[in-house]
Design an enzyme around this catalytic site. Structure first.
Site, PDB file in Angstrom:
ATOM      1  N   GLY A 202       0.826  -1.215   0.000  1.00  0.00           N
ATOM      2  CA  GLY A 202       0.000   0.000   0.000  1.00  0.00           C
ATOM      3  C   GLY A 202       0.859   1.262   0.000  1.00  0.00           C
ATOM      4  N   ASP A 220      10.907  -7.002   1.220  1.00  0.00           N
ATOM      5  CA  ASP A 220      10.155  -7.602   2.339  1.00  0.00           C
ATOM      6  C   ASP A 220      10.742  -8.985   2.585  1.00  0.00           C
ATOM      7  OD1 ASP A 220       7.232  -6.969   3.791  1.00  0.00           O
ATOM      8  OD2 ASP A 220       7.828  -9.083   3.771  1.00  0.00           O
ATOM      9  N   ASP A 253      16.338 -10.161   4.565  1.00  0.00           N
ATOM     10  CA  ASP A 253      16.112  -9.781   5.954  1.00  0.00           C
ATOM     11  C   ASP A 253      16.580  -8.332   6.089  1.00  0.00           C
ATOM     12  OD1 ASP A 253      16.177  -9.277   8.614  1.00  0.00           O
ATOM     13  OD2 ASP A 253      17.439 -10.989   9.159  1.00  0.00           O
ATOM     14  N   ASP A 271       8.581   0.592   7.733  1.00  0.00           N
ATOM     15  CA  ASP A 271       7.217   0.318   8.211  1.00  0.00           C
ATOM     16  C   ASP A 271       7.218  -1.099   8.792  1.00  0.00           C
ATOM     17  OD1 ASP A 271       4.440   0.794   8.511  1.00  0.00           O
ATOM     18  OD2 ASP A 271       4.029  -0.317   6.675  1.00  0.00           O
ATOM     19  N   CYS A 326       1.635   0.146  13.124  1.00  0.00           N
ATOM     20  CA  CYS A 326       0.186   0.301  13.277  1.00  0.00           C
ATOM     21  C   CYS A 326      -0.235  -0.210  14.656  1.00  0.00           C
ATOM     22  CB  CYS A 326      -0.591  -0.350  12.140  1.00  0.00           C
ATOM     23  SG  CYS A 326      -0.121  -2.020  11.788  1.00  0.00           S
TER      24      CYS A 326
HETATM   25  C1  LIG Z   1       3.472  -3.624   8.571  1.00  0.00           C
HETATM   26  S1  LIG Z   1       3.902  -4.750   7.357  1.00  0.00           S
HETATM   27  C2  LIG Z   1       4.356  -3.690   6.034  1.00  0.00           C
HETATM   28  C3  LIG Z   1       3.174  -3.081   5.331  1.00  0.00           C
HETATM   29  C4  LIG Z   1       3.557  -2.365   4.055  1.00  0.00           C
HETATM   30  N1  LIG Z   1       4.549  -1.327   4.284  1.00  0.00           N
HETATM   31  C5  LIG Z   1       2.362  -1.751   3.367  1.00  0.00           C
HETATM   32  O1  LIG Z   1       2.141  -0.553   3.478  1.00  0.00           O
HETATM   33  O2  LIG Z   1       1.635  -2.497   2.716  1.00  0.00           O
HETATM   34  C6  LIG Z   1       5.461  -5.307   7.910  1.00  0.00           C
HETATM   35  C7  LIG Z   1       6.185  -6.189   6.924  1.00  0.00           C
HETATM   36  O3  LIG Z   1       7.494  -6.452   7.435  1.00  0.00           O
HETATM   37  C8  LIG Z   1       7.907  -7.689   6.917  1.00  0.00           C
HETATM   38  N2  LIG Z   1       9.062  -8.121   7.711  1.00  0.00           N
HETATM   39  C9  LIG Z   1       9.088  -8.809   8.874  1.00  0.00           C
HETATM   40  N3  LIG Z   1      10.359  -9.012   9.279  1.00  0.00           N
HETATM   41  C10 LIG Z   1      11.146  -8.423   8.358  1.00  0.00           C
HETATM   42  C11 LIG Z   1      12.541  -8.291   8.199  1.00  0.00           C
HETATM   43  N4  LIG Z   1      13.414  -8.817   9.103  1.00  0.00           N
HETATM   44  N5  LIG Z   1      13.026  -7.641   7.111  1.00  0.00           N
HETATM   45  C12 LIG Z   1      12.171  -7.119   6.201  1.00  0.00           C
HETATM   46  N6  LIG Z   1      10.838  -7.235   6.284  1.00  0.00           N
HETATM   47  C13 LIG Z   1      10.339  -7.868   7.345  1.00  0.00           C
HETATM   48  C14 LIG Z   1       6.673  -8.553   7.024  1.00  0.00           C
HETATM   49  O4  LIG Z   1       6.742  -9.647   6.127  1.00  0.00           O
HETATM   50  C15 LIG Z   1       5.561  -7.560   6.688  1.00  0.00           C
HETATM   51  O5  LIG Z   1       5.185  -7.685   5.340  1.00  0.00           O
END
Ligand SMILES: C[S@@+](CC[C@H](N)C(=O)[O-])C[C@H]1O[C@@H](n2cnc3c(N)ncnc32)[C@H](O)[C@@H]1O
Length: 400
Positions: A202, A220, A253, A271, A326
């Site tokens: 988004g 991601d 990661d 985020d 969030c």
């Molecule tokens: C809050 S969501 C992101 C929402 C996105 N920014 C949007 O607006 O649609 C957090 C994301 O962080 C990812 N995530 C979790 N651990 C992570 C890591 N170590 N490195 C990168 N991404 C990671 C998750 O897979 C998830 O999709």
């Protein structure tokens, strides 16, 4: 009576079917013994009641009611689509909240200073009338990002978007408050931007709507969520903008990013994964309050700090980093920012400045409810009349 007969017949049929299944393949129902006593949504509510009643005080009861009620969406308009906004939305009072900022709706916060919104050709510039005393630089917001919302108190839902003649969808439904971190990031022409935790996309879409990006790096850690993000981008963005010269999509990661690519990006969006308070209260599936995920939940602030630190390292000196979540939870919000600022200085000699986002919150106070007097950053809090958020955001500028 007829209904009772039907039920009896149905039960008998099920019994007959069971006797047809060989014993080998019958699964013994253990659910009563193994099912959790309390579903994750109940555990989440208990946890929030105990922590947020202390952290948010008298704000908590009204935020609680809003969190447990149906959320409100915004429609992020897709500038790349040929289709215009459906006229009936405008007739129903829908408006682009980013343009519609001039009337007052929320009581003024204490100690709030005066801000003035000036309109220029390509961007909306917001200035602080007390700029000398508070030294707030004007905030430039892209004119190209547009997000429709229904008026306060109106909970009409948007219909799903339809593809235009080229197959692109004309709007993306998301929490309108999620657009704020992208606006606050303040992307300027030619900027190299990193979206570190981007799926399902988004905010990536909102960043692309600015038409200002030089190069966009989208990442991601989750491979399946990255696939979903790619599908979203293909549904909204023309193919010629999804090329290697303009866009890179990875599944690394994010905590390791700063070790690989440092001092590169003008803007970084971090985020992070969090307790996703709304989801945790309403959905038992994939809920971080599930008993089996206690460890993962407790490690969140550590992961968030590492991700923010990686984002800080990835930004160039002078570059800006926007941290967002969030959740309403302090230990995942301003405590993480404080910790990352300290680590950046102590371990990497990086000096950071916290950018004041009050011009932004003042500008959008008609659409969103903001938490008053946070020690660091700004937060949209859910409210029944404007049921967006929670979204916490804090902006940092690298001085060195
Ligand atoms: C809050 S969501 C992101 C929402 C996105 N920014 C949007 O607006 O649609 C957090 C994301 O962080 C990812 N995530 C979790 N651990 C992570 C890591 N170590 N490195 C990168 N991404 C990671 C998750 O897979 C998830 O999709």
């Amino acid at each position: 009576m007829a209904l009772l007969m039907d039920t009896r017949l149905l039960l008998r049929k099920i019994k007959d079917l069971r006797s047809l299944t060989s014993k080998r393949y019958r699964v013994k129902e253990k659910w009563a013994a193994t099912r959790a006593k309390y579903p994750p949504t109940t555990l989440a509510l208990r946890h929030f009641d105990s922590t947020y009643s202390t952290q948010l005080g008298k704000l908590w009861p009204s935020i609680r009611v809003a969190l447990l009620s149906e959320r409100k969406y915004g429609a992020l308009l897709n500038n790349f689509s040929f289709d215009d906004i459906p006229e009936d939305y405008e007739a129903q009072g829908c408006r682009d909240f980013i343009r519609d900022t001039d009337t007052e709706a929320q009581p003024r916060l204490q100690q709030e200073s005066e801000f003035v919104a000036e309109r220029e050709s390509d961007c909306v510039s917001v200035q602080n009338a007390d700029a000398d005393s508070l030294q707030l630089p004007p905030l430039q917001l892209s004119r190209n990002v547009k997000c429709l919302v229904f008026p306060r108190g109106d909970i009409t839902r948007f219909k799903p978007a339809k593809p235009d003649k080229s197959g692109l969808l004309s709007y993306y439904l998301m929490d309108a408050a999620s657009v704020l971190p992208c606006l606050a990031l303040n992307v300027e022409d030619g900027h190299n931007v990193l979206d570190l935790c981007a799926a399902p996309g988004g905010k990536t879409l909102a960043l692309l709507q600015t038409h200002s990006l030089g190069f966009l790096c989208v990442n991601d850690a989750s491979v399946s969520r990255t696939m979903r993000l790619k599908r979203v981008l293909r549904s909204y963005i023309p193919k010629d903008l999804l090329t290697d010269e303009k866009l890179r999509i990875t599944s690394f990661d994010g905590t390791m990013w700063g070790e690989v690519e440092t001092n590169v990006f003008n803007r970084v969006l971090v985020d992070v994964p969090c307790t996703t308070d709304r989801h945790s209260l309403l959905e038992d599936d994939n809920n971080i309050f599930n008993k089996s995920r206690v460890g993962e939940r407790r490690r969140l602030p550590q992961l968030q700090t590492e991700l923010l630190l990686a984002g800080i390292l990835a930004a160039c000196p002078g570059g800006e980093i926007l941290y967002s979540t969030c959740t309403l939870c302090r230990s995942q919000n301003h405590s993480v920012v404080e910790q990352a600022i300290q680590l950046a200085q102590e371990n990497h000699g990086i000096q950071l400045q916290v950018v004041d986002l009050r011009p932004l919150t003042h500008m959008f106070r008609k659409t969103f409810h903001f938490a008053p007097d946070l020690p660091l950053g700004e937060m949209v809090v859910p409210h029944l009349a404007a049921n967006f958020g929670p979204i916490y955001m804090c902006k940092l500028r690298r001085l060195t």
